[in-house]
Design an enzyme around this catalytic site. Structure first.
Site, PDB file in Angstrom:
ATOM      1  N   GLY A   1       0.834  -1.206   0.000  1.00 27.41           N
ATOM      2  CA  GLY A   1       0.000   0.000   0.000  1.00 27.41           C
ATOM      3  C   GLY A   1       0.863   1.248   0.000  1.00 27.41           C
ATOM      4  N   ALA A   2       0.770   2.038  -1.067  1.00 29.13           N
ATOM      5  CA  ALA A   2       1.509   3.305  -1.121  1.00 29.13           C
ATOM      6  C   ALA A   2       0.549   4.458  -0.884  1.00 29.13           C
TER       7      ALA A   2
ATOM      8  N   ILE B   1      -0.132   6.098   4.998  1.00 29.61           N
ATOM      9  CA  ILE B   1       0.685   5.407   5.999  1.00 29.61           C
ATOM     10  C   ILE B   1       1.905   4.776   5.334  1.00 29.61           C
TER      11      ILE B   1
ATOM     12  N   GLU C   1       1.873  -1.245  -4.585  1.00 28.82           N
ATOM     13  CA  GLU C   1       0.579  -0.546  -4.584  1.00 28.82           C
ATOM     14  C   GLU C   1      -0.329  -1.156  -5.655  1.00 28.82           C
TER      15      GLU C   1
ATOM     16  N   VAL D   1      -2.916  -0.956   4.020  1.00 33.71           N
ATOM     17  CA  VAL D   1      -3.887  -0.955   2.919  1.00 33.71           C
ATOM     18  C   VAL D   1      -5.206  -0.292   3.312  1.00 33.71           C
ATOM     19  N   GLY D   2      -5.161   0.550   4.325  1.00 34.43           N
ATOM     20  CA  GLY D   2      -6.361   1.279   4.726  1.00 34.43           C
ATOM     21  C   GLY D   2      -6.815   0.881   6.128  1.00 34.43           C
ATOM     22  N   ARG D   3      -7.838   1.594   6.610  1.00 36.34           N
ATOM     23  CA  ARG D   3      -8.397   1.308   7.931  1.00 36.34           C
ATOM     24  C   ARG D   3      -9.899   1.095   7.786  1.00 36.34           C
TER      25      ARG D   3
ATOM     26  N   ASP E   1     -13.630   8.573  12.776  1.00 30.06           N
ATOM     27  CA  ASP E   1     -13.336   7.532  11.790  1.00 30.06           C
ATOM     28  C   ASP E   1     -14.466   6.517  11.626  1.00 30.06           C
TER      29      ASP E   1
ATOM     30  N   HIS F   1       7.862  38.797   5.178  1.00 36.14           N
ATOM     31  CA  HIS F   1       9.003  38.419   4.359  1.00 36.14           C
ATOM     32  C   HIS F   1      10.236  38.253   5.247  1.00 36.14           C
TER      33      HIS F   1
HETATM   34  P1  FAD Z   1      -9.678   6.710  17.373  1.00 34.66           P
HETATM   35  O1  FAD Z   1      -8.551   7.639  17.512  1.00 34.66           O
HETATM   36  O2  FAD Z   1      -9.455   5.405  16.713  1.00 34.66           O
HETATM   37  O3  FAD Z   1     -10.258   6.489  18.831  1.00 34.66           O
HETATM   38  C1  FAD Z   1     -11.334   5.629  19.089  1.00 34.66           C
HETATM   39  C2  FAD Z   1     -11.260   5.215  20.543  1.00 34.66           C
HETATM   40  O4  FAD Z   1     -12.447   4.514  20.875  1.00 34.66           O
HETATM   41  C3  FAD Z   1     -10.098   4.267  20.827  1.00 34.66           C
HETATM   42  O5  FAD Z   1      -9.302   4.798  21.845  1.00 34.66           O
HETATM   43  C4  FAD Z   1     -10.778   2.964  21.235  1.00 34.66           C
HETATM   44  O6  FAD Z   1     -10.063   2.262  22.245  1.00 34.66           O
HETATM   45  C5  FAD Z   1     -12.107   3.476  21.779  1.00 34.66           C
HETATM   46  N1  FAD Z   1     -13.173   2.472  21.746  1.00 34.66           N
HETATM   47  C6  FAD Z   1     -13.561   1.718  20.682  1.00 34.66           C
HETATM   48  N2  FAD Z   1     -14.618   0.943  21.016  1.00 34.66           N
HETATM   49  C7  FAD Z   1     -14.892   1.219  22.319  1.00 34.66           C
HETATM   50  C8  FAD Z   1     -15.874   0.741  23.228  1.00 34.66           C
HETATM   51  N3  FAD Z   1     -16.808  -0.142  22.859  1.00 34.66           N
HETATM   52  N4  FAD Z   1     -15.845   1.215  24.498  1.00 34.66           N
HETATM   53  C9  FAD Z   1     -14.919   2.117  24.893  1.00 34.66           C
HETATM   54  N5  FAD Z   1     -13.975   2.620  24.062  1.00 34.66           N
HETATM   55  C10 FAD Z   1     -13.981   2.178  22.794  1.00 34.66           C
HETATM   56  N6  FAD Z   1      -4.779  11.577  11.014  1.00 34.66           N
HETATM   57  C11 FAD Z   1      -4.451  12.871  10.831  1.00 34.66           C
HETATM   58  O7  FAD Z   1      -5.348  13.717  10.745  1.00 34.66           O
HETATM   59  N7  FAD Z   1      -3.147  13.271  10.740  1.00 34.66           N
HETATM   60  C12 FAD Z   1      -2.132  12.388  10.820  1.00 34.66           C
HETATM   61  O8  FAD Z   1      -0.973  12.773  10.746  1.00 34.66           O
HETATM   62  C13 FAD Z   1      -2.430  11.022  11.015  1.00 34.66           C
HETATM   63  N8  FAD Z   1      -1.453  10.108  11.112  1.00 34.66           N
HETATM   64  C14 FAD Z   1      -1.770   8.798  11.329  1.00 34.66           C
HETATM   65  C15 FAD Z   1      -0.744   7.873  11.400  1.00 34.66           C
HETATM   66  C16 FAD Z   1      -1.022   6.537  11.603  1.00 34.66           C
HETATM   67  C17 FAD Z   1       0.103   5.544  11.695  1.00 34.66           C
HETATM   68  C18 FAD Z   1      -2.369   6.128  11.777  1.00 34.66           C
HETATM   69  C19 FAD Z   1      -2.696   4.686  12.053  1.00 34.66           C
HETATM   70  C20 FAD Z   1      -3.407   7.035  11.693  1.00 34.66           C
HETATM   71  C21 FAD Z   1      -3.111   8.384  11.460  1.00 34.66           C
HETATM   72  N9  FAD Z   1      -4.118   9.349  11.336  1.00 34.66           N
HETATM   73  C22 FAD Z   1      -3.796  10.652  11.112  1.00 34.66           C
HETATM   74  C23 FAD Z   1      -5.534   8.989  11.449  1.00 34.66           C
HETATM   75  C24 FAD Z   1      -6.049   9.348  12.866  1.00 34.66           C
HETATM   76  O9  FAD Z   1      -5.280   8.658  13.820  1.00 34.66           O
HETATM   77  C25 FAD Z   1      -7.512   8.983  12.979  1.00 34.66           C
HETATM   78  O10 FAD Z   1      -8.240   9.641  11.955  1.00 34.66           O
HETATM   79  C26 FAD Z   1      -8.071   9.421  14.328  1.00 34.66           C
HETATM   80  O11 FAD Z   1      -7.377   8.838  15.396  1.00 34.66           O
HETATM   81  C27 FAD Z   1      -9.541   9.049  14.424  1.00 34.66           C
HETATM   82  O12 FAD Z   1     -10.049   9.554  15.617  1.00 34.66           O
HETATM   83  P2  FAD Z   1     -11.320   8.896  16.322  1.00 34.66           P
HETATM   84  O13 FAD Z   1     -11.463   9.621  17.614  1.00 34.66           O
HETATM   85  O14 FAD Z   1     -12.442   8.845  15.385  1.00 34.66           O
HETATM   86  O15 FAD Z   1     -10.894   7.373  16.588  1.00 34.66           O
HETATM   87  P1  NAD Z   2      -4.853   4.797   2.414  1.00 29.16           P
HETATM   88  O1  NAD Z   2      -6.260   4.583   1.965  1.00 29.16           O
HETATM   89  O2  NAD Z   2      -4.296   6.151   2.452  1.00 29.16           O
HETATM   90  O3  NAD Z   2      -3.863   3.928   1.525  1.00 29.16           O
HETATM   91  C1  NAD Z   2      -3.987   2.562   1.362  1.00 29.16           C
HETATM   92  C2  NAD Z   2      -3.347   2.209   0.036  1.00 29.16           C
HETATM   93  O4  NAD Z   2      -3.275   0.795  -0.060  1.00 29.16           O
HETATM   94  C3  NAD Z   2      -4.165   2.684  -1.162  1.00 29.16           C
HETATM   95  O5  NAD Z   2      -3.325   3.367  -2.055  1.00 29.16           O
HETATM   96  C4  NAD Z   2      -4.730   1.410  -1.755  1.00 29.16           C
HETATM   97  O6  NAD Z   2      -4.881   1.465  -3.152  1.00 29.16           O
HETATM   98  C5  NAD Z   2      -3.656   0.413  -1.361  1.00 29.16           C
HETATM   99  N1  NAD Z   2      -4.124  -0.975  -1.291  1.00 29.16           N
HETATM  100  C6  NAD Z   2      -5.290  -1.447  -0.821  1.00 29.16           C
HETATM  101  N2  NAD Z   2      -5.328  -2.803  -0.894  1.00 29.16           N
HETATM  102  C7  NAD Z   2      -4.138  -3.179  -1.405  1.00 29.16           C
HETATM  103  C8  NAD Z   2      -3.555  -4.446  -1.720  1.00 29.16           C
HETATM  104  N3  NAD Z   2      -4.229  -5.566  -1.490  1.00 29.16           N
HETATM  105  N4  NAD Z   2      -2.319  -4.459  -2.251  1.00 29.16           N
HETATM  106  C9  NAD Z   2      -1.619  -3.306  -2.470  1.00 29.16           C
HETATM  107  N5  NAD Z   2      -2.130  -2.085  -2.206  1.00 29.16           N
HETATM  108  C10 NAD Z   2      -3.365  -2.025  -1.669  1.00 29.16           C
HETATM  109  O7  NAD Z   2      -4.797   4.079   3.848  1.00 29.16           O
HETATM  110  P2  NAD Z   2      -3.596   4.015   4.882  1.00 29.16           P
HETATM  111  O8  NAD Z   2      -2.374   4.566   4.302  1.00 29.16           O
HETATM  112  O9  NAD Z   2      -3.616   2.633   5.423  1.00 29.16           O
HETATM  113  O10 NAD Z   2      -4.127   4.983   5.992  1.00 29.16           O
HETATM  114  C11 NAD Z   2      -5.360   4.705   6.687  1.00 29.16           C
HETATM  115  C12 NAD Z   2      -6.039   5.976   7.073  1.00 29.16           C
HETATM  116  O11 NAD Z   2      -5.282   6.668   8.031  1.00 29.16           O
HETATM  117  C13 NAD Z   2      -6.236   6.887   5.890  1.00 29.16           C
HETATM  118  O12 NAD Z   2      -7.603   7.143   5.746  1.00 29.16           O
HETATM  119  C14 NAD Z   2      -5.503   8.127   6.198  1.00 29.16           C
HETATM  120  O13 NAD Z   2      -6.268   9.260   5.919  1.00 29.16           O
HETATM  121  C15 NAD Z   2      -5.225   8.035   7.696  1.00 29.16           C
HETATM  122  N6  NAD Z   2      -3.878   8.579   7.902  1.00 29.16           N
HETATM  123  C16 NAD Z   2      -3.683   9.902   7.716  1.00 29.16           C
HETATM  124  C17 NAD Z   2      -2.429  10.436   7.838  1.00 29.16           C
HETATM  125  C18 NAD Z   2      -2.237  11.890   7.609  1.00 29.16           C
HETATM  126  O14 NAD Z   2      -3.215  12.613   7.645  1.00 29.16           O
HETATM  127  N7  NAD Z   2      -1.025  12.358   7.397  1.00 29.16           N
HETATM  128  C19 NAD Z   2      -1.347   9.622   8.124  1.00 29.16           C
HETATM  129  C20 NAD Z   2      -1.563   8.268   8.278  1.00 29.16           C
HETATM  130  C21 NAD Z   2      -2.856   7.760   8.173  1.00 29.16           C
END
Ligand code: FAD
Ligand code: NAD
Length: 479
Positions: free
Chosen positions: A188-189, A192, A211, A277-279, A319, A451
């Protein structure tokens, strides 16, 4: 009798804790329930973003970027560094400290605002009844006038790449490597893949991204995506588009990935694989059969424009509902819902959610991409400014990149801003503000920018829309 609140928020990620704090600020008796346990099995707040997402990834991106700057670029500005090396355990400790400080900070903010915090999991039944089960196994019945579901998302797993403890990991595992993998495969490119692939590439891994799509970063403006692909290639990241992973095999401390591309079947051997590959929305064990909350066909909690689910008084944000999976989108939804519960009428402007890829150079955009406007048949004009023409970029030794402003040809209203370059994540905020106030490119052009700053590139790109940029030869000249 069930303990009763005005608002119960389920999940203390960015969407949930923003909702809870705002609700409490507005005088509502608010509780939040969070089930996350950290690496030491201690309950923590902050969700994905603080624990395994935005924050730890940015800590490693910054550390690895500084390492590359020192190793490869300091000599360009007259600084000699010898014997430089990356101390991965120390980097991880620093990252964990940042995470710890922030998660404790959220716990503190909830307390200061008078939010009652429950550590354990929640289940929603009809009539906004909540069954809470603590980490100690004890249960309690709660109820609320309004419930806000903010349970977030988890990484998607794919059958050809079952996760293992050591070799095939998701984004969470990729934030915890104790040493630099010699050869790293990333499935997945997307965002993440590019961010975490960059971290390990900078620290010395040979990174190959596989990808599935034929297009690179399809959501970004394609001119910017093209420049990004060029820069990543230069950095040594091998991005292979149009590949389909069919299987993996772990043998003798290595992982073999089988995949197909236009040329047929292929194999690659890696030391580790990151699956990115996504969330997917996370709702496991959340809803009793009678909750009245429904899902859409992709498993997201079904909500209307203001995040109300199909059950009266039950909202969902972040999310777990439709829209981009971005922390700031969830934060704004959380605040909107808390304010609506308190009788106010705010809305989230989904057309103005900024996107940022925190690679180097950074990529950031808001509004529509040029290819989208073209496909819609829109009448627009573009102003671009290359960072190479910016005095501050030259002084900073950061001349890669471009800022592009797209405006409606008739009204001059800004339709999209697309940036690749250093600090794009900061500059894009100026574009969001301008667009939130319905600014025209001329409005930005009439605004005074300090500037020397990189932001002046945005000013120049806005001026270039009407052929008035000062530091480049304008394609379109007008009096
Ligand atoms: P979450 O942050 O997932 O929080 C949900 C919470 O609900 C969790 O703590 C979970 O334990 C809790 N929960 C779930 N079910 C229950 C239950 N039944 N009872 C009690 N608690 C529960 N987004 C950006 O905007 N910028 C970035 O730079 C960025 N970088 C990222 C990098 C990575 C590696 C990853 C994985 C994600 C990144 N994201 C980024 C995405 C971002 O983390 C999510 O969009 C964000 O955390 C979503 O917020 P949320 O509050 O909806 O859910
Ligand atoms: P993404 O949707 O950004 O990228 C996933 C990639 O995997 C896509 O390009 C897709 O075509 C590819 N893919 C899917 N299935 C595949 C397969 N079987 N083989 C090869 N490629 C495949 O998802 P992500 O990078 O996993 O990130 C998850 C979420 O977390 C995103 O929605 C992103 O917005 C969020 N996130 C945001 C940030 C940020 O805002 N800087 C940073 C990290 C994560």
């Amino acid at each position: 009798m069930a303990k009763r609140y005005d608002v119960i928020v389920i999940g203390a990620g960015p969407a949930g804790y923003h909702a809870a704090i705002r609700a409490a600020q507005l005088g509502l008796n608010t509780a939040i329930i969070e089930k996350w346990l950290d690496k030491e099995d201690k309950p923590v707040f902050g969700g994905t973003c603080l624990n395994v997402g935005c924050i730890p990834s940015k800590a490693l991106l910054e550390a690895s970027h500084k390492f590359v700057e020192a190793r490869d670029h300091f000599d360009e500005i007259g600084i000699k560094v010898e014997g430089i090396s990356a101390d991965i355990p120390a980097m991880m400790t620093k990252k964990d400290q940042v995470v710890g400080n922030l998660t404790k900070g959220v716990a503190g903010l909830l307390k200061t605002n008078g939010v009652t915090a429950y550590e354990g999991s929640a289940k929603v039944s009809a009539g906004r009844q909540i069954s809470f089960t603590g980490h100690d196994g004890k249960s309690e019945e709660l109820s609320a006038e309004n419930v806000i579901i903010a349970t977030g998302s988890v990484p998607v797993e794919i059958p050809p790449c079952p996760l293992t403890d050591d070799f095939i990991v998701d984004s969470t595992g990729a934030l915890e490597f104790s040493e630099v993998p010699k050869r790293l495969g990333v499935i997945g490119a997307g965002i993440i893949g590019l961010e975490l692939g960059s971290v390990w590439n900078r620290l010395g891994s040979e990174v190959v991204l596989l990808e599935a799509l034929e297009d690179f970063l399809p959501a970004a403006d394609q001119q910017i995506a093209k420049e990004a692909a060029k820069q990543f290639k230069k950095q040594g990241m091998d991005i292979r588009l149009g590949t389909r992973v069919t299987g993996t095999e772990v043998k003798k401390g290595k992982v073999t990935v089988q995949y197909t591309d236009a040329e047929g079947e292929k194999n690659e051997v890696f030391d580790k694989i990151i699956v990115a590959v996504g969330r997917r929305p996370y709702t496991e064990e959340l809803l009793a059969a009678d909750s009245g909350v429904t899902m859409d066909e992709r498993g997201f909690v079904h909500v209307n424009d203001v995040c109300l689910t199909d059950a009266p008084g039950v909202y969902a944000v972040g999310d777990v509902v439709r829209g981009p999976m971005l922390a700031h989108k969830g934060m704004e939804e959380g605040i909107m819902v808390a304010e609506r519960i308190a009788g106010q009428m705010p809305l989230v402007d989904y057309d103005l959610v900024p996107s940022v890829v925190y690679t180097h150079p950074e990529i950031a955009w808001v509004g529509k991409a040029e290819q989208t406007l073209k496909a819609e048949g829109a009448d627009y004009q573009v102003g671009s400014f290359p960072m190479a023409a910016s005095g501050r970029a030259m002084a900073n030794n950061e001349t890669t990149g471009v800022i592009k402003v797209i405006a409606d040809k008739g009204t001059d209203r800004i339709l999209g801003v697309h940036i690749i370059g250093a600090q794009a994540s900061e500059i894009i905020a100026e574009a969001v503000i301008a667009m939130a106030f319905g600014a025209s490119a001329e409005d930005l052009g009439l605004t005074m920018f300090a500037h020397p700053t990189l932001s002046e590139g945005l000013h120049e790109a806005a001026l270039a829309v009407s052929g008035h940029a000062i530091h480049i030869a304008n394609r379109r000249r007008k009096k």
